[in-house]
Enzyme design. Structure first.
Site, PDB file in Angstrom:
ATOM      1  N   GLU A 109      12.468   1.136   7.554  1.00  0.00           N
ATOM      2  CA  GLU A 109      11.498   0.149   7.043  1.00  0.00           C
ATOM      3  C   GLU A 109      11.705  -0.169   5.565  1.00  0.00           C
ATOM      4  O   GLU A 109      11.326  -1.234   5.088  1.00  0.00           O
ATOM      5  CB  GLU A 109      10.058   0.635   7.252  1.00  0.00           C
ATOM      6  CG  GLU A 109       9.740   1.909   6.500  1.00  0.00           C
ATOM      7  CD  GLU A 109       8.260   2.301   6.486  1.00  0.00           C
ATOM      8  OE1 GLU A 109       7.418   1.498   6.892  1.00  0.00           O
ATOM      9  OE2 GLU A 109       7.974   3.427   6.052  1.00  0.00           O
ATOM     10  N   ASP A 159       0.858  -1.179   0.000  1.00  0.00           N
ATOM     11  CA  ASP A 159       0.000   0.000   0.000  1.00  0.00           C
ATOM     12  C   ASP A 159       0.900   1.236   0.000  1.00  0.00           C
ATOM     13  O   ASP A 159       1.582   1.469   0.973  1.00  0.00           O
ATOM     14  CB  ASP A 159      -0.954   0.005   1.201  1.00  0.00           C
ATOM     15  CG  ASP A 159      -0.250  -0.350   2.521  1.00  0.00           C
ATOM     16  OD1 ASP A 159       0.596  -1.260   2.530  1.00  0.00           O
ATOM     17  OD2 ASP A 159      -0.554   0.303   3.532  1.00  0.00           O
TER      18      ASP A 159
END
Ligand SMILES: OC[C@H]1O[C@H](O[C@H]2O[C@H](CO)[C@@H](O)[C@H](O)[C@H]2O)[C@H](O)[C@@H](O)[C@@H]1O
Length: 581
Positions: free
Chosen positions: A535, A332
């Site tokens: 991340e 996403d």
């Protein structure tokens, strides 16, 4: 019942009426969310209006908890003074939040992992370089920062929290991601196993199994607002990897019924698609499909803005479902899901048969067969061996593209038979290169077909443009979305590297090692520069973290740490090899 709650129930039923009128355009179930989530979304909306966009993170507000019962707090909220356009003055909103809501950090509290040892015996034996070894130990020590347990007050009054009360300690990804995430946990567990933290790893799996017991699937994350979707299904893979290191048959026995439930979730209802190949044989494959058609509560203000350009509520509902389904995919957002890569409103996740999801499910089926055999459940084992063979055939018929040497996502157009069976057509394979096109490498069987050679796939990966100086890019389109160029994400690096290794081909091993070195270097250099693990990374240059998307790039970071430790375990690092860029 307080007036405010009655009003909320009224609003919910009005929305249900509107949903009815959208049936032809927005199809699929909706799992209702809780009154608490609905209320916190209102706080989120008010906060954006009052505090403005700068530094605003929508998720913060749905992660807050209540200091009193919901009905009293809703009443106080409704009494807040409103000025121009309903805006709540800053001092009033500050006071309201301070008096009635608790900060997101209070529901999960620090806990020392029970099996953490600063330098475990036999830790990364192939890492010979002292600088790399020191870094690896530092990364291993980060599990302590990311370890949490549910606070006692959450267990006493769970209705005041959006956090779901899990029994065992958890490892969170980090920063804004303060709760357990499904697919992140696989790479977290890989890192824990490298650091011999077997009990922590088992506790995480037991938590995820308890979510299946409660909901029928593993949620995207352990929050009430994630209950309408899952994430890439990798629980069986976690259990196999833990079993291979611990031989814990009890864990296998306890988890197997949940794995069967999870398999059913992905192979039934809206997730299941039947497609007829060019030879007229029918195949069953799966797609991402969230059970939700409103803004994602954790990003409600953002989704509402994205959808604001659409002409009516039905089209908005359809887009909300597509966005939530993209979140279910873990990607996403990405041009991979868009019919027009520069326009997020064209996200059409449910109209795509994704290569990676089906490769994960093939792996799940093989893993279930393996685990069932271990505990003597032979009929379950043969059922899943057959299911895996069928999926393998389907993957080869529907996704494989011999000319490109990649497995390609398939766009579903309206089914043209009365039984809702789609007919395969070559032009509906998406010919764009995505990192996900190489995920079938991870599933041992995928290259066993004579026509599909790993060599071809290796060549294809090398010439795809995805291979960049610091790792593999997710796509070739630079859209500003976080699952697009130039970002590289840890799970895909690891899947592709491990997939290449599994093929056993020398050329594939060389490429795997080459990607691993690039990835480890960029993680190391960025860590040295910023003092943190990130991340995602910008793979076009060594030493830069990623960006884009709807929130600031996060640090911590569970799956990044896990992938670094797993790669160092596999490849080691020789004394004389430089780790700098
Ligand atoms: O808040 C926005 C979205 O954040 C999550 O997605 C991203 O972080 C997850 C945790 O590391 C990761 O699993 C996912 O792949 C990332 O894209 C969350 O999972 C989404 O549902 C959420 O809408």
């Amino acid at each position: 019942m307080g007036k405010a709650i009655i009003f909320m129930i009224f609003t919910m039923s009005m929305n249900m009426i509107k949903d009815e009128t959208c049936k032809s355009i927005d199809k699929g179930p909706v799992i209702p969310t809780t009154p608490l989530v609905i209320f916190l979304e209102k706080v989120q909306e008010a906060a954006l209006q009052t505090y403005g966009h700068k530094g605003f993170d929508a998720k913060l507000f749905v992660d807050m908890s209540l200091r009193e019962n919901l009905s009293e707090i809703v009443e106080a909220f409704n009494k807040l003074p409103r000025i121009l356009n309903g805006l709540v003055p800053k001092s009033d909103l500050d006071d309201f939040i301070g008096s009635y809501l608790s900060s997101p950090d209070e529901d999960l509290v620090y806990v020392e992992p029970m099996d953490f040892v600063a330098e475990p015996e036999g830790f990364l034996p192939k890492v010979k370089n002292s600088e790399v070894r020191a870094w690896a130990l530092k990364v291993h020590s980060l599990w302590k920062n990311l370890s949490r347990k549910v606070a006692d007050h959450v267990l006493e009054k769970p209705e005041l929290y959006t956090l779901l009360p899990l029994k065992n300690p958890v490892i969170i990804p980090g920063s804004r991601f303060k709760e357990v995430y499904y697919w992140d946990s696989y790479w977290i567990i890989r890192g824990l196993l490298a650091g011999k933290m077997y009990e922590t790893a088992k506790g995480i799996v037991t938590n995820l199994v308890s979510l299946i017991d409660q909901f029928g699937y593993v949620l995207n994350g352990a929050r009430a607002y994630y209950s309408n979707r899952s994430q890439p299904p990798v629980l069986a893979a976690m259990i196999v990897d833990i079993f291979n290191q611990t031989g814990d048959l009890d864990l296998v026995r306890r988890s197997l019924p949940a794995l069967l439930k999870e398999n059913h979730f992905w192979n039934s209802g809206i997730h299941k698609v039947t497609i007829q190949d060019a030879q007229g044989s029918n195949h069953s494959l799966s797609r991402y499909y969230a059970m939700w058609n409103k803004p994602r509560p954790e990003s409600s203000t953002i989704d509402s803005k994205t959808a604001s350009v659409l002409p009516n509520i039905c089209e908005k509902r359809e887009l909300y479902r597509e966005l939530a389904s993209a979140a279910e995919s873990g990607w996403d957002f990405s041009s991979r899901w868009m019919s027009n890569g520069s326009d997020l409103t064209t996200t059409s996740t449910t109209s795509i048969l994704p290569v990676d999801l089906n490769a994960f499910l093939l792996k799940m089926e093989l893993d279930i067969a393996f685990l069932a055999n271990l505990v003597g459940e032979s009929s379950t084992a043969s059922h899943f061996t057959e299911a895996a063979q069928n999926r393998q055939k389907a993957i080869n018929c529907i996704f494989w593209n011999a000319e490109m040497g990649q497995w390609l996502d398939y766009w579903l157009t309206n089914s043209d038979t009365s039984e809702d069976i789609y007919k395969w057509e070559d032009l509906h394979q998406n010919k764009k290169s995505f990192a996900s096109n190489f995920v079938p490498l991870w599933t041992e069987n995928s290259c066993s077909d004579n026509n599909i050679t790993t060599q071809k796939v290796v060549q294809s990966l090398m010439s795809s443009g995805l291979l960049q100086p610091a790792g593999i890019a997710m796509t070739l389109s630079n859209t500003g979305q976080q699952w697009d160029f130039p970002n590289g994400w840890p799970p895909l690096q690891h899947i592709i590297i491990e997939g290449l290794l599994r093929s056993g081909l020398e050329e594939a091993r060389t490429l795997a090692k080459d990607i691993a070195i690039r990835w480890l270097r960029t993680n190391y250099v960025t860590y040295k520069k910023t003092g943190a693990m990130h991340e995602k990374y910008d793979v076009t240059k060594c030493g830069a973290h990623g960006g884009g998307g709807e929130y600031m790039s996060q640090t911590g970071f569970g799956w990044s740490n896990g992938v670094v430790l797993a790669l160092l375990e596999e490849f080691g690092w020789p004394e004389d090899l430089k780790i700098d860029c």
